[in-house]
Design an enzyme around this catalytic site. Structure first.
Site, PDB file in Angstrom:
ATOM      1  N   LYS A  52       0.826  -1.166  -0.074  1.00 43.96           N
ATOM      2  CA  LYS A  52      -0.077  -0.121   0.121  1.00 43.96           C
ATOM      3  C   LYS A  52       0.817   1.199   0.115  1.00 43.96           C
ATOM      4  O   LYS A  52       0.443   2.292  -0.489  1.00 43.96           O
ATOM      5  CB  LYS A  52      -0.885  -0.162   1.117  1.00 43.96           C
ATOM      6  CG  LYS A  52      -1.859  -1.086   1.176  1.00 43.96           C
ATOM      7  CD  LYS A  52      -2.928  -1.165   2.260  1.00 43.96           C
ATOM      8  CE  LYS A  52      -2.513  -1.324   3.750  1.00 43.96           C
ATOM      9  NZ  LYS A  52      -2.251  -2.723   3.907  1.00 43.96           N
ATOM     10  N   PHE A  95      13.253  -5.190   3.361  1.00 42.93           N
ATOM     11  CA  PHE A  95      14.311  -5.903   3.840  1.00 42.93           C
ATOM     12  C   PHE A  95      13.713  -6.691   5.094  1.00 42.93           C
ATOM     13  O   PHE A  95      13.850  -7.742   5.216  1.00 42.93           O
ATOM     14  CB  PHE A  95      15.190  -4.902   4.692  1.00 42.93           C
ATOM     15  CG  PHE A  95      15.839  -5.418   5.587  1.00 42.93           C
ATOM     16  CD1 PHE A  95      16.854  -6.584   5.511  1.00 42.93           C
ATOM     17  CD2 PHE A  95      16.112  -4.661   6.776  1.00 42.93           C
ATOM     18  CE1 PHE A  95      17.635  -6.989   6.825  1.00 42.93           C
ATOM     19  CE2 PHE A  95      17.051  -4.853   7.709  1.00 42.93           C
ATOM     20  CZ  PHE A  95      17.657  -6.232   7.926  1.00 42.93           C
ATOM     21  N   ASP A 100      11.938 -11.864   7.262  1.00 44.79           N
ATOM     22  CA  ASP A 100      10.539 -12.403   8.094  1.00 44.79           C
ATOM     23  C   ASP A 100       9.681 -13.538   7.564  1.00 44.79           C
ATOM     24  O   ASP A 100       9.314 -14.489   8.266  1.00 44.79           O
ATOM     25  CB  ASP A 100       9.483 -10.936   8.447  1.00 44.79           C
ATOM     26  CG  ASP A 100       8.654 -11.527   9.463  1.00 44.79           C
ATOM     27  OD1 ASP A 100       9.013 -11.856  10.476  1.00 44.79           O
ATOM     28  OD2 ASP A 100       7.285 -11.337   9.114  1.00 44.79           O
ATOM     29  N   ASP A 104       9.189 -16.782   9.237  1.00 44.00           N
ATOM     30  CA  ASP A 104       7.901 -17.619   9.612  1.00 44.00           C
ATOM     31  C   ASP A 104       7.258 -18.660   8.708  1.00 44.00           C
ATOM     32  O   ASP A 104       6.339 -19.018   8.788  1.00 44.00           O
ATOM     33  CB  ASP A 104       6.876 -16.383   9.459  1.00 44.00           C
ATOM     34  CG  ASP A 104       7.003 -15.243  10.388  1.00 44.00           C
ATOM     35  OD1 ASP A 104       7.693 -15.582  11.569  1.00 44.00           O
ATOM     36  OD2 ASP A 104       6.390 -14.393  10.466  1.00 44.00           O
ATOM     37  N   ARG A 109       2.990 -13.084  -0.116  1.00 45.22           N
ATOM     38  CA  ARG A 109       3.196 -11.915   0.502  1.00 45.22           C
ATOM     39  C   ARG A 109       2.681 -10.972  -0.691  1.00 45.22           C
ATOM     40  O   ARG A 109       2.847 -11.160  -1.820  1.00 45.22           O
ATOM     41  CB  ARG A 109       4.580 -11.573   0.831  1.00 45.22           C
ATOM     42  CG  ARG A 109       4.978  -9.812   1.006  1.00 45.22           C
ATOM     43  CD  ARG A 109       4.246  -9.557   2.343  1.00 45.22           C
ATOM     44  NE  ARG A 109       5.104 -10.416   3.358  1.00 45.22           N
ATOM     45  CZ  ARG A 109       4.683 -10.143   4.776  1.00 45.22           C
ATOM     46  NH1 ARG A 109       3.781  -9.070   4.907  1.00 45.22           N
ATOM     47  NH2 ARG A 109       5.525 -10.720   5.535  1.00 45.22           N
ATOM     48  N   ASP A 171       9.268 -11.228  19.529  1.00 44.13           N
ATOM     49  CA  ASP A 171       8.010 -12.006  18.702  1.00 44.13           C
ATOM     50  C   ASP A 171       8.341 -13.372  18.777  1.00 44.13           C
ATOM     51  O   ASP A 171       7.562 -14.527  18.863  1.00 44.13           O
ATOM     52  CB  ASP A 171       7.621 -11.192  17.640  1.00 44.13           C
ATOM     53  CG  ASP A 171       6.445 -11.654  17.025  1.00 44.13           C
ATOM     54  OD1 ASP A 171       5.625 -12.263  17.745  1.00 44.13           O
ATOM     55  OD2 ASP A 171       6.232 -11.484  15.835  1.00 44.13           O
ATOM     56  N   LYS A 197       8.454  -3.774  17.101  1.00 43.44           N
ATOM     57  CA  LYS A 197       8.250  -4.249  15.864  1.00 43.44           C
ATOM     58  C   LYS A 197       7.574  -3.302  14.742  1.00 43.44           C
ATOM     59  O   LYS A 197       7.957  -3.493  13.453  1.00 43.44           O
ATOM     60  CB  LYS A 197       7.684  -5.561  15.859  1.00 43.44           C
ATOM     61  CG  LYS A 197       7.730  -6.459  14.754  1.00 43.44           C
ATOM     62  CD  LYS A 197       7.335  -7.911  14.738  1.00 43.44           C
ATOM     63  CE  LYS A 197       7.208  -8.563  13.510  1.00 43.44           C
ATOM     64  NZ  LYS A 197       6.556 -10.122  13.725  1.00 43.44           N
ATOM     65  N   PHE A 236      -2.830   0.707  16.515  1.00 43.56           N
ATOM     66  CA  PHE A 236      -2.844   0.449  14.928  1.00 43.56           C
ATOM     67  C   PHE A 236      -2.872  -1.109  15.164  1.00 43.56           C
ATOM     68  O   PHE A 236      -3.350  -1.957  14.392  1.00 43.56           O
ATOM     69  CB  PHE A 236      -2.073   0.996  14.227  1.00 43.56           C
ATOM     70  CG  PHE A 236      -1.909   0.396  12.891  1.00 43.56           C
ATOM     71  CD1 PHE A 236      -2.779   1.176  11.894  1.00 43.56           C
ATOM     72  CD2 PHE A 236      -0.876  -0.800  12.572  1.00 43.56           C
ATOM     73  CE1 PHE A 236      -2.751   0.329  10.354  1.00 43.56           C
ATOM     74  CE2 PHE A 236      -0.784  -0.993  11.179  1.00 43.56           C
ATOM     75  CZ  PHE A 236      -1.598  -0.580  10.210  1.00 43.56           C
ATOM     76  N   ASP A 240      -5.280  -4.455  14.382  1.00 43.74           N
ATOM     77  CA  ASP A 240      -5.020  -5.454  13.387  1.00 43.74           C
ATOM     78  C   ASP A 240      -5.114  -6.724  14.107  1.00 43.74           C
ATOM     79  O   ASP A 240      -5.516  -7.593  13.313  1.00 43.74           O
ATOM     80  CB  ASP A 240      -3.466  -5.193  13.150  1.00 43.74           C
ATOM     81  CG  ASP A 240      -3.099  -5.687  11.669  1.00 43.74           C
ATOM     82  OD1 ASP A 240      -3.729  -5.000  10.839  1.00 43.74           O
ATOM     83  OD2 ASP A 240      -2.099  -6.376  11.310  1.00 43.74           O
ATOM     84  N   ASP A 241      -4.601  -6.999  15.247  1.00 41.18           N
ATOM     85  CA  ASP A 241      -4.962  -8.260  16.006  1.00 41.18           C
ATOM     86  C   ASP A 241      -6.163  -8.417  16.076  1.00 41.18           C
ATOM     87  O   ASP A 241      -6.973  -9.668  15.812  1.00 41.18           O
ATOM     88  CB  ASP A 241      -4.419  -8.258  17.510  1.00 41.18           C
ATOM     89  CG  ASP A 241      -2.810  -8.213  17.448  1.00 41.18           C
ATOM     90  OD1 ASP A 241      -2.201  -8.214  16.357  1.00 41.18           O
ATOM     91  OD2 ASP A 241      -2.270  -8.098  18.556  1.00 41.18           O
TER      92      ASP A 241
END
Length: 352
Positions: A52, A95, A100, A104, A109, A171, A197, A236, A240-241
């Site tokens: 975005k 990056f 990430d 994970d 993506r 995390d 993060k 924010f 999101d969670d």
């Protein structure tokens, strides 16, 4: 007539090809073989411009507010430098995301395979992520070395990068998908993770970069924006969670995975605070399991515990506190409350 949102974004996107060409030329000067130049170009184009672009665009928006000008009235050479700072954040984001996704073991993506899963890439993506970060400092040196705030830009990028990596570390060691242990979770730990993060590089960094460029560099002003933008960034991420659990895929543009991925999310932390022994047993058994049935049991439990109402109350409380902080901002050295009001407006009640 001011540019609309789509035109503003397109103007920003148009600068990316110039940036790529500059980086290509640097590799040519190093006499890199063509295959390496082509690889780096492909990595830049695949990983950097597809999102975005909110972080990069925020540098431009903030600069315009602080200068009191419309985007189309900024001289072309001035706009290029502002946009370049925005793209440096997007390179930083690229990056983080490339590395990430490997950590994970993510599959997609931005609606395409993660870079490390592209045929022929694999572990080369580790080095590619380093090169995305390295591009930031090559570009800053080329375009800002003569400016009085050059060292401020370097310090800021280095500091925020390290802060983000600290958040990522906590995390990773908290949300181990192989060993689910809800005893590791606390709201305090969640707060640290999301502030470090996400909040520093997504909210504070764009504003601080624009401030340096317009000459607002007093520590008191940087503290003022940090005191608003870091808790705003935390809000924010809490949002999101919440949307990951309670939003629909059509609404948020993705399928929420926090429950299956054993994430130390705000939602599960709220549930742990008020869970009965039976409810805690249900969470211990089902949270972090790669099962649709286990995931649904957790979601049903969250609904029955009234987490949605807790979120609504949290949102109104934090927004009230942020508005009060913004109202007290000292504008005597050139800082403007509108910068912070604009950020809050983009986050409050968002649904995606």
């Amino acid at each position: 007539m001011p540019l609309d949102k789509a035109a503003t974004k397109q103007k920003f996107v148009d600068e990316f090809s110039v940036l790529v060409e500059e980086l290509r030329e640097i590799l040519v000067q190093y006499k890199m073989p063509q295959e390496a130049i082509d690889w780096y170009t492909r990595s830049l184009n695949y990983n950097t411009p597809g999102g975005k672009l909110n972080r990069g665009l925020s540098v431009v928006d903030t600069y315009c507010i602080l200068k009191g000008v419309d985007l189309e009235t900024i001289p072309a050479d001035e706009y290029k430098k502002v946009a370049l700072l925005g793209w440096c954040i997007e390179l930083l984001q690229a990056f983080f995301l490339v590395s990430d996704d490997m950590m994970d073991a993510s599959k997609t993506r931005r609606d395409q395979p993660c870079w490390y899963l592209v045929p022929g890439v694999d572990n080369i993506a580790i080095n590619d992520s380093f090169m995305l970060e390295g591009a930031i400092y090559v570009l800053l040196k080329k375009h800002f070395r003569q400016d009085s705030y050059y060292v401020d830009l370097l310090d800021l990028f280095h500091e925020v990068t390290f802060q983000t990596e600290l958040g990522q570390l906590l995390d990773l060691i908290t949300s181990d998908e192989e060993h689910v242990d809800l005893d590791k979770y606390t709201l305090e730990k969640h707060s640290f993770i999301v502030r470090f993060k996400t909040a520093y590089y997504s909210f504070y960094l764009p504003v601080a970069l624009a401030m340096f460029m317009v000459g607002i560099n007093d520590d008191a002003d940087l503290d003022q924006v940090r005191d608003v933008l870091i808790p705003l960034g935390e809000y924010f991420q809490v949002q999101d969670d919440f949307l990951d659990c309670f939003g629909t895929p059509e609404q948020i543009g993705k399928i929420g995975t926090d429950i299956k991925d054993n994430k130390c999310s705000w939602v599960v932390n709220q549930a742990l605070l008020k869970a009965t022994p039976e409810q805690r047993q249900l969470l211990d058994t089902n949270y972090g399991q790669k099962s649709d049935e286990c995931e649904q049991k957790c979601k049903d439990l969250f609904v029955s515990m009234g987490i949605e109402q807790i979120y609504t109350e949290y949102e109104e409380k934090i927004v009230g506190e942020l508005k009060a902080k913004i109202e007290k901002i000292d504008e005597s050295r050139g800082l403007k409350k509108d910068v912070l009001t604009s950020f809050l407006g983009k986050v409050y009640k968002r649904s995606k």
